[in-house]
Design an enzyme around this catalytic site. Structure first.
Site, short mmCIF file in Angstrom:
data_model
loop_
_atom_site.label_atom_id
_atom_site.label_comp_id
_atom_site.label_asym_id
_atom_site.label_seq_id
_atom_site.Cartn_x
_atom_site.Cartn_y
_atom_site.Cartn_z
N SER B 49 0.81 -1.20 0.00
CA SER B 49 0.00 0.00 0.00
C SER B 49 0.85 1.26 0.00
O SER B 49 1.21 1.76 1.06
CB SER B 49 -0.90 -0.02 1.23
OG SER B 49 -1.51 -1.28 1.32
N THR B 50 1.13 1.73 -1.17
CA THR B 50 1.88 2.96 -1.31
C THR B 50 2.01 3.24 -2.81
O THR B 50 1.54 2.45 -3.63
CB THR B 50 3.28 2.83 -0.69
OG1 THR B 50 3.86 4.12 -0.60
CG2 THR B 50 4.18 1.98 -1.55
N THR B 51 2.65 4.33 -3.16
CA THR B 51 2.98 4.53 -4.57
C THR B 51 4.40 5.07 -4.69
O THR B 51 4.76 6.06 -4.05
CB THR B 51 2.01 5.52 -5.26
OG1 THR B 51 0.69 5.02 -5.11
CG2 THR B 51 2.33 5.64 -6.73
N ASP B 66 5.32 8.66 -2.12
CA ASP B 66 4.44 9.38 -1.21
C ASP B 66 4.88 9.06 0.21
O ASP B 66 5.76 8.26 0.43
CB ASP B 66 2.98 8.97 -1.46
CG ASP B 66 2.66 7.64 -0.82
OD1 ASP B 66 3.30 6.65 -1.23
OD2 ASP B 66 1.81 7.57 0.08
N LYS B 82 10.12 6.40 2.03
CA LYS B 82 10.15 5.13 1.30
C LYS B 82 11.19 5.15 0.19
O LYS B 82 11.34 4.21 -0.56
CB LYS B 82 8.77 4.85 0.69
CG LYS B 82 7.66 4.88 1.71
CD LYS B 82 6.30 4.90 1.04
CE LYS B 82 5.20 5.13 2.06
NZ LYS B 82 3.90 5.32 1.41
#
Lengths: 258, 271
Positions: B49-51, B66, B82
């Site tokens: 869950s992230t981009t 993000d 990240k």
């Protein structure tokens, strides 16, 4: 026989003599503090003698390549696992030398049926200010010297050489010539002169006193013609956590005062 | 420091071990269980869950991520990093379980340095790319248990044979894919891939010809678009003034863009 105390002392003395003979030809290494960090310099033809151990720690070594290699690997492994499990700030030269390397070298030296380490090591750790810099030597018998041979506390340089006489003369030279906040090219020149002083104090026609500057310069230029300069710095102020940087021979030669 | 290592053993013969092997020998690296079929008690749940996105532009490779960290449908942290620096020229950007990903980044960082220090030469780009692949492969047992999936992007500058920026993405099993233009990973990546594909083919310029400001603008727009439909992606938080983390890899090393710079581009080209 070796169980008898006298025999053991004799065996150790023989071993010491043997190791000193083996190390006697080792090319000197000078480590000097300069304005922006610590500089390691030696001259050589083949083997690398100055190494990166961890972010802020460098090592110079003379002795048998196999033994140097084992100690170097051990130092890197200890520092790396410490830096990995805790943090780079927890890796300290003092602990590395006192608690890990020195005991191991001492017991190898004193166990007369096993092989000793034929190596003499010079470490430096760069701190956040010159006051926190640490120079430290470990000898083949595990003895640690944080200051000079001639007991000058807090001098910002250290030397390593094959013989005691050579190392003492190098220190004597540096006590006069070393400038704490010199720029890098000046520090390189001083360190190379110190190397020459050390080299001239070795072998057949060893000088017992400090040679005059002209003789040092002459000897240095002769040696420079045939050998490569090996040098590295630990830099104090850099954005990177890794402070060690190798100085290429060509870069150094262009800045030499001939 | 712990007891003197085995390297001081008289039988020691050179550093044939890589750093993860040293850690395993010392019991400092958790060993993943054998991968077993996902059926039964541990259904395979990808939690990425992230981009994260990376694109090559005129000045090198831009990597952007993000800042949101989620647990299920709860936002737990809004300033997560990240996009991680591994060495002077390498970036690993992560989608997946943070604990595993950050540990992996630490292992990787130390592996590269351990190799340089022991072997007295820099690890090649191919070696570095492969090292990450191996870490992912070793972690696959955790992935199958549904607890440790990591899907990274790796960007680096190859200073050797043919100096150029290089960009790779991975799958959770460790397969590596080199890309020529862009890569995206994480739950918001479908939207990002759509945008980057469109820009590269029908935009004003090819991605590789963009200047820095243009590349930043496209990265911000892409992340904002991803956040529009994906609850796990933070995008640009306009009220909290939290911007994505953007780093650029080039010949000169890694440049972390200051927030003011990103904010300025955002105001001019995105908001």
């Amino acid at each position: 026989m070796i169980e008898e105390p006298y025999r053991w002392v004799e065996a150790i003395a023989n071993r010491r003599e043997y190791i000193e003979t083996q190390l006697a030809a080792g090319s000197p290494i000078a480590a000097v503090g300069y304005r922006d960090g610590i500089l390691f310099v030696t001259l050589g033809r083949a083997r690398q003698k100055i190494f990166e151990i961890y972010d802020r720690i460098a090592m110079g070594a003379i002795g048998h390549p196999g033994d140097i290699e084992r100690l170097r690997m051990a130092a890197i492994e200890l520092a790396s696992t410490e830096g990995f499990t805790r943090s780079a700030a927890d890796v300290s030269l003092r602990r590395l030398a006192h608690y890990s390397l020195s005991p191991v070298m001492k017991s190898a030296f004193e166990q007369v049926y096993g092989p000793p380490y034929l190596a003499r090591l010079l470490f430096a750790e760069i701190g956040s200010s010159p006051k926190e810099d640490l120079f430290l030597r470990i000898d083949y018998d595990g003895a640690i010297a944080a200051d000079g041979l001639t007991a000058q506390p807090r001098q910002r340089f250290a030397v390593l050489s094959g013989t005691r006489q050579s190392a003492e003369l190098m220190e004597k030279f540096l006590q006069k010539a070393h400038v704490t906040d010199a720029a890098l090219p000046d520090a390189v020149n001083t360190a190379l002169d110190a190397w020459s002083v050390g080299r001239m104090a070795m072998g057949e026609n060893a000088s017992k006193e400090l040679p005059d500057p002209a003789a040092v310069r002459k000897h240095r230029d002769e040696q420079l013609a045939g050998a490569g300069i090996e040098a590295a710095v630990l830099e104090r102020d850099t954005k990177s956590a890794i402070r060690y940087r190798i100085l290429p021979d060509e870069e150094l030669r262009s800045s030499l005062q001939c | 420091m712990d007891k003197p290592p085995l390297a001081l053993d008289p039988n020691f013969s050179g550093a044939s071990e890589d750093f993860p092997a040293v850690l395993r020998r010392k019991g400092l690296l958790q060993i993943a269980p054998e991968p077993t079929a996902a059926a039964g008690h541990h259904p395979f749940v990808p939690t990425e869950s992230t981009t994260i996105l990376a694109l090559k532009f005129a000045g090198g490779v831009l990597v952007a991520g993000d800042r949101r960290a989620t647990a299920g449908n709860t936002v737990v942290y809004d300033r997560a990093d990240k996009v991680l620096e591994i060495d002077r020229h390498s970036i690993m950007a992560i989608a997946g379980v943070p604990a595993t990903a950050w540990e992996m980044a630490r292992v990787l960082e130390h592996s590269f340095q351990y190799f340089r220090r022991t072997q007295l030469q820099e690890m090649s780009v191919d070696g570095k790319v492969r090292a990450l692949s191996k870490l992912l492969r070793d972690n696959f047992g955790f992935v199958m248990q549904g607890v440790g999936v990591v899907v990274p992007i790796f960007a680096t500058y190859d200073g050797n044979s043919k100096p150029e920026a290089r960009l790779y993405f991975y799958d959770a099993m460790g397969a590596q894919f080199e890309v020529t233009d862009y890569a995206a990973t994480g739950s918001g990546s479908p939207a990002v891939r759509g945008i980057l594909y469109y820009e590269n083919n029908w935009g004003g310029k090819k991605l590789q010809q963009l200047n820095e400001d243009e590349a930043i603008a496209i990265a911000l727009r892409a992340l904002d678009t991803a956040a529009e439909a994906d609850t796990s992606t933070g995008g640009v938080d306009r009220s909290g003034k939290i911007f994505p983390l953007i780093k650029i890899v080039s010949r000169d090393g890694i440049n972390t863009l200051p927030e003011e710079k990103i904010a300025a581009v955002f105001r001019q080209n995105v908001a």
